[in-house]
Motif scaffolding. Structure first.
Motif, PDB file in Angstrom:
ATOM      1  N   LYS A  27      22.604 -24.883  24.281  1.00  0.00           N
ATOM      2  CA  LYS A  27      21.637 -24.833  23.447  1.00  0.00           C
ATOM      3  C   LYS A  27      20.697 -23.891  24.002  1.00  0.00           C
ATOM      4  CE  LYS A  27      22.877 -29.260  21.290  1.00  0.00           C
ATOM      5  NZ  LYS A  27      23.946 -29.223  21.835  1.00  0.00           N
ATOM      6  N   ASP A  28      20.845 -22.906  24.901  1.00  0.00           N
ATOM      7  CA  ASP A  28      19.930 -22.015  25.412  1.00  0.00           C
ATOM      8  C   ASP A  28      19.501 -20.817  24.706  1.00  0.00           C
ATOM      9  OD1 ASP A  28      18.706 -20.215  27.434  1.00  0.00           O
ATOM     10  OD2 ASP A  28      19.945 -20.859  28.947  1.00  0.00           O
ATOM     11  N   ILE A  29      18.468 -21.032  23.943  1.00  0.00           N
ATOM     12  CA  ILE A  29      17.882 -20.074  23.026  1.00  0.00           C
ATOM     13  C   ILE A  29      17.821 -18.519  23.802  1.00  0.00           C
ATOM     14  CG2 ILE A  29      16.094 -19.305  21.719  1.00  0.00           C
ATOM     15  CD1 ILE A  29      15.653 -22.170  20.410  1.00  0.00           C
ATOM     16  N   GLY A  30      17.125 -18.685  25.025  1.00  0.00           N
ATOM     17  CA  GLY A  30      16.786 -17.461  25.744  1.00  0.00           C
ATOM     18  C   GLY A  30      18.266 -16.651  26.116  1.00  0.00           C
ATOM     19  N   ALA A  31      19.149 -17.382  26.516  1.00  0.00           N
ATOM     20  CA  ALA A  31      20.375 -16.917  26.738  1.00  0.00           C
ATOM     21  C   ALA A  31      21.082 -16.335  25.615  1.00  0.00           C
ATOM     22  CB  ALA A  31      21.321 -17.871  27.452  1.00  0.00           C
ATOM     23  N   VAL A  32      21.118 -16.945  24.627  1.00  0.00           N
ATOM     24  CA  VAL A  32      21.714 -16.552  23.186  1.00  0.00           C
ATOM     25  C   VAL A  32      21.021 -15.159  22.935  1.00  0.00           C
ATOM     26  CG1 VAL A  32      22.145 -16.671  20.799  1.00  0.00           C
ATOM     27  CG2 VAL A  32      22.412 -18.739  22.437  1.00  0.00           C
ATOM     28  N   VAL A  33      19.633 -15.153  22.970  1.00  0.00           N
ATOM     29  CA  VAL A  33      18.906 -14.106  22.812  1.00  0.00           C
ATOM     30  C   VAL A  33      19.270 -12.754  23.360  1.00  0.00           C
ATOM     31  CG1 VAL A  33      16.372 -12.967  22.729  1.00  0.00           C
ATOM     32  CG2 VAL A  33      16.751 -15.372  21.576  1.00  0.00           C
ATOM     33  N   GLY A  34      19.535 -13.077  24.826  1.00  0.00           N
ATOM     34  CA  GLY A  34      19.781 -12.061  25.724  1.00  0.00           C
ATOM     35  C   GLY A  34      21.165 -11.370  25.264  1.00  0.00           C
ATOM     36  N   LEU A  35      22.178 -12.139  24.607  1.00  0.00           N
ATOM     37  CA  LEU A  35      23.133 -11.626  24.128  1.00  0.00           C
ATOM     38  C   LEU A  35      23.491 -10.874  23.020  1.00  0.00           C
ATOM     39  CD1 LEU A  35      25.430 -14.492  25.464  1.00  0.00           C
ATOM     40  CD2 LEU A  35      25.295 -12.512  26.789  1.00  0.00           C
ATOM     41  N   LEU A  36      22.228 -11.096  22.179  1.00  0.00           N
ATOM     42  CA  LEU A  36      22.217 -10.207  20.932  1.00  0.00           C
ATOM     43  C   LEU A  36      21.355  -8.960  21.090  1.00  0.00           C
ATOM     44  CD1 LEU A  36      21.544 -13.509  18.880  1.00  0.00           C
ATOM     45  CD2 LEU A  36      23.391 -12.157  18.637  1.00  0.00           C
ATOM     46  N   ASP A  37      21.886  -7.926  20.153  1.00  0.00           N
ATOM     47  CA  ASP A  37      21.071  -7.008  19.881  1.00  0.00           C
ATOM     48  C   ASP A  37      19.406  -7.504  19.179  1.00  0.00           C
ATOM     49  OD1 ASP A  37      20.846  -3.651  19.419  1.00  0.00           O
ATOM     50  OD2 ASP A  37      20.135  -4.666  17.926  1.00  0.00           O
ATOM     51  N   PRO A  38      18.427  -6.749  19.639  1.00  0.00           N
ATOM     52  CA  PRO A  38      17.202  -7.323  18.936  1.00  0.00           C
ATOM     53  C   PRO A  38      17.105  -7.291  17.622  1.00  0.00           C
ATOM     54  CG  PRO A  38      16.725  -5.846  20.785  1.00  0.00           C
ATOM     55  CD  PRO A  38      18.263  -5.758  20.695  1.00  0.00           C
ATOM     56  N   ASP A  39      17.975  -6.205  16.731  1.00  0.00           N
ATOM     57  CA  ASP A  39      18.047  -6.250  15.486  1.00  0.00           C
ATOM     58  C   ASP A  39      19.414  -6.655  14.980  1.00  0.00           C
ATOM     59  OD1 ASP A  39      15.426  -4.940  15.291  1.00  0.00           O
ATOM     60  OD2 ASP A  39      16.629  -3.033  15.886  1.00  0.00           O
ATOM     61  N   ALA A  40      20.103  -7.636  15.752  1.00  0.00           N
ATOM     62  CA  ALA A  40      21.282  -8.286  15.153  1.00  0.00           C
ATOM     63  C   ALA A  40      21.141  -8.948  13.810  1.00  0.00           C
ATOM     64  CB  ALA A  40      21.978  -9.336  16.264  1.00  0.00           C
ATOM     65  N   VAL A  41      22.377  -9.001  12.978  1.00  0.00           N
ATOM     66  CA  VAL A  41      22.264  -9.554  11.831  1.00  0.00           C
ATOM     67  C   VAL A  41      23.423 -10.716  11.764  1.00  0.00           C
ATOM     68  CG1 VAL A  41      22.573  -9.316   9.352  1.00  0.00           C
ATOM     69  CG2 VAL A  41      21.575  -7.433  10.800  1.00  0.00           C
ATOM     70  N   MET A  42      23.150 -11.741  11.247  1.00  0.00           N
ATOM     71  CA  MET A  42      24.380 -12.865  11.099  1.00  0.00           C
ATOM     72  C   MET A  42      24.261 -13.088   9.745  1.00  0.00           C
ATOM     73  SD  MET A  42      24.405 -16.754  12.571  1.00  0.00           S
ATOM     74  CE  MET A  42      25.469 -18.008  11.597  1.00  0.00           C
ATOM     75  N   THR A  43      25.473 -13.039   8.850  1.00  0.00           N
ATOM     76  CA  THR A  43      25.598 -13.401   7.668  1.00  0.00           C
ATOM     77  C   THR A  43      26.721 -14.394   7.509  1.00  0.00           C
ATOM     78  OG1 THR A  43      25.569 -10.972   7.169  1.00  0.00           O
ATOM     79  CG2 THR A  43      26.507 -12.483   5.442  1.00  0.00           C
ATOM     80  N   ALA A  44      26.321 -15.436   6.811  1.00  0.00           N
ATOM     81  CA  ALA A  44      27.176 -16.702   6.679  1.00  0.00           C
ATOM     82  C   ALA A  44      27.681 -16.847   5.264  1.00  0.00           C
ATOM     83  CB  ALA A  44      26.538 -17.969   6.877  1.00  0.00           C
ATOM     84  N   ASP A  45      29.077 -17.266   5.177  1.00  0.00           N
ATOM     85  CA  ASP A  45      29.359 -17.464   3.792  1.00  0.00           C
ATOM     86  C   ASP A  45      29.881 -19.174   3.576  1.00  0.00           C
ATOM     87  OD1 ASP A  45      31.362 -17.720   1.575  1.00  0.00           O
ATOM     88  OD2 ASP A  45      32.407 -15.804   2.075  1.00  0.00           O
ATOM     89  N   GLY A  46      29.128 -19.541   2.690  1.00  0.00           N
ATOM     90  CA  GLY A  46      29.634 -21.051   2.404  1.00  0.00           C
ATOM     91  C   GLY A  46      29.986 -21.174   0.882  1.00  0.00           C
TER      92      GLY A  46
END
Length: 311
Positions: free
Chosen positions: A195-214
């Protein structure tokens, strides 16, 4: 009831399923299309079947036409779909636990043309473009044969494939070696679990996109999330709302991905795309339970973790 086929005709089933999955983005719909193809074959009289010079070509033509019709109706259905529509994810052979008893990896070869990024680009094409491109560029069918499927001239089919090819080139993302992607996904998993927001941010491209399908069947973000911090905050929020969630490193459409389990139930399958620096640029998270039936835990455990080079 499944029609039992034999001999050379039976040997076409795997190839036809591979074609249909790439055209439809759904293993379930692909298998239905192939089953309908075989039903039409066996509806012919023995004399008419004997007169067919190339049963494989006949089956491909019929399967292609069925898929073309389904793609037209699918566009209408997806306009009414709740939230984003993502192609149905495929497991590795060690993950297969569906009711059919057969391994989808034996029916659909897990190569670049079934990668999630590639399938998402195919969704942007018109039905005729998709059929022409998949049959020609992936399966090497000649344009005169494709013309008989889409009802266009060979020259028109050549143009359809060229238009589709430009779409693919325009959307193509950097492809990292499997070992590098597996390592990046592992780091992402560990940061998410912590649950480390900073670490997750560091692994993502600044313009990353997440798409979810429910699919409107489970709760999820209805619109794509854009930006590293927004994605990270959302994922950490979700982790806090779902105690007992287990993240597993698994092969998703032939590439390293993640599977989220709650108890023994698979609740999310996530595919990733990385940039040239190894940062995550795209996440596709499939949560619609109707698209996760192939991920039912087989007897003996949830399957083996991702191992580069092992299929």
């Amino acid at each position: 009831m499944r029609i039992q086929d034999s001999g050379a005709v039976a040997g076409e089933r795997s190839r036809l399923t591979g074609i249909a999955y790439r055209l439809l983005g759904s293993l379930t719909e692909a298998e239905d299309a192939v089953q309908e193809t075989y039903a039409r074959w066996y509806a012919l009289t023995p004399a008419r079947r004997a007169a067919v010079e190339s049963p494989g070509a006949w089956l491909t033509t019929v399967a292609g036409r069925i898929c073309l019709d389904l793609l037209g109706s699918a566009r209408v259905r997806r306009e009414r779909y709740v939230g984003a529509w993502i192609p149905e994810p495929l497991p590795d052979r060690t993950e297969w636990g569906g009711s059919g008893g057969a391994d989808p990896a034996d029916r659909v070869a897990l190569d670049e043309s079934v990668g999630m990024a590639f399938l998402v680009v195919l969704e942007s094409m018109t039905p005729a473009e998709r059929v022409a491109f998949v049959l020609h560029d992936v399966f090497r069918y000649p344009f005169p044969e494709i013309a008989g499927i889409v009802g266009r001239t060979p020259a028109a089919c050549r143009q359809l494939a060229a238009s589709a090819r430009r779409r693919v080139r325009g959307e193509r993302t950097a492809s990292r070696p499997d070992a590098e992607q597996a390592a990046a996904v592992r780091r992402f998993k560990e940061a998410w679990e912590a649950k480390d927001i900073g670490a997750v941010v560091g692994l993502l491209d600044p313009d990353a996109v997440m798409t979810a399908d429910g699919g409107g069947l489970v709760g999820t973000a209805l619109r794509p999330l854009v930006g590293a911090r927004r994605i990270a905050e959302y994922l950490v929020f979700i982790a806090g709302k779902a105690p007992g969630l287990t993240l597993l490193e698994r092969t998703v459409n032939g590439r390293p991905g993640l599977v989220a389990q709650h108890g023994t139930d698979v609740v999310t399958v996530a595919a990733f795309a990385l940039d040239g620096d190894g940062r995550v640029t795209r996440i596709w998270a499939v949560r619609n339970p109707e698209k996760l039936t192939a991920w039912t835990t087989p007897a003996g455990g949830p399957g083996a973790p991702y191992e580069p080079g092992v299929r």
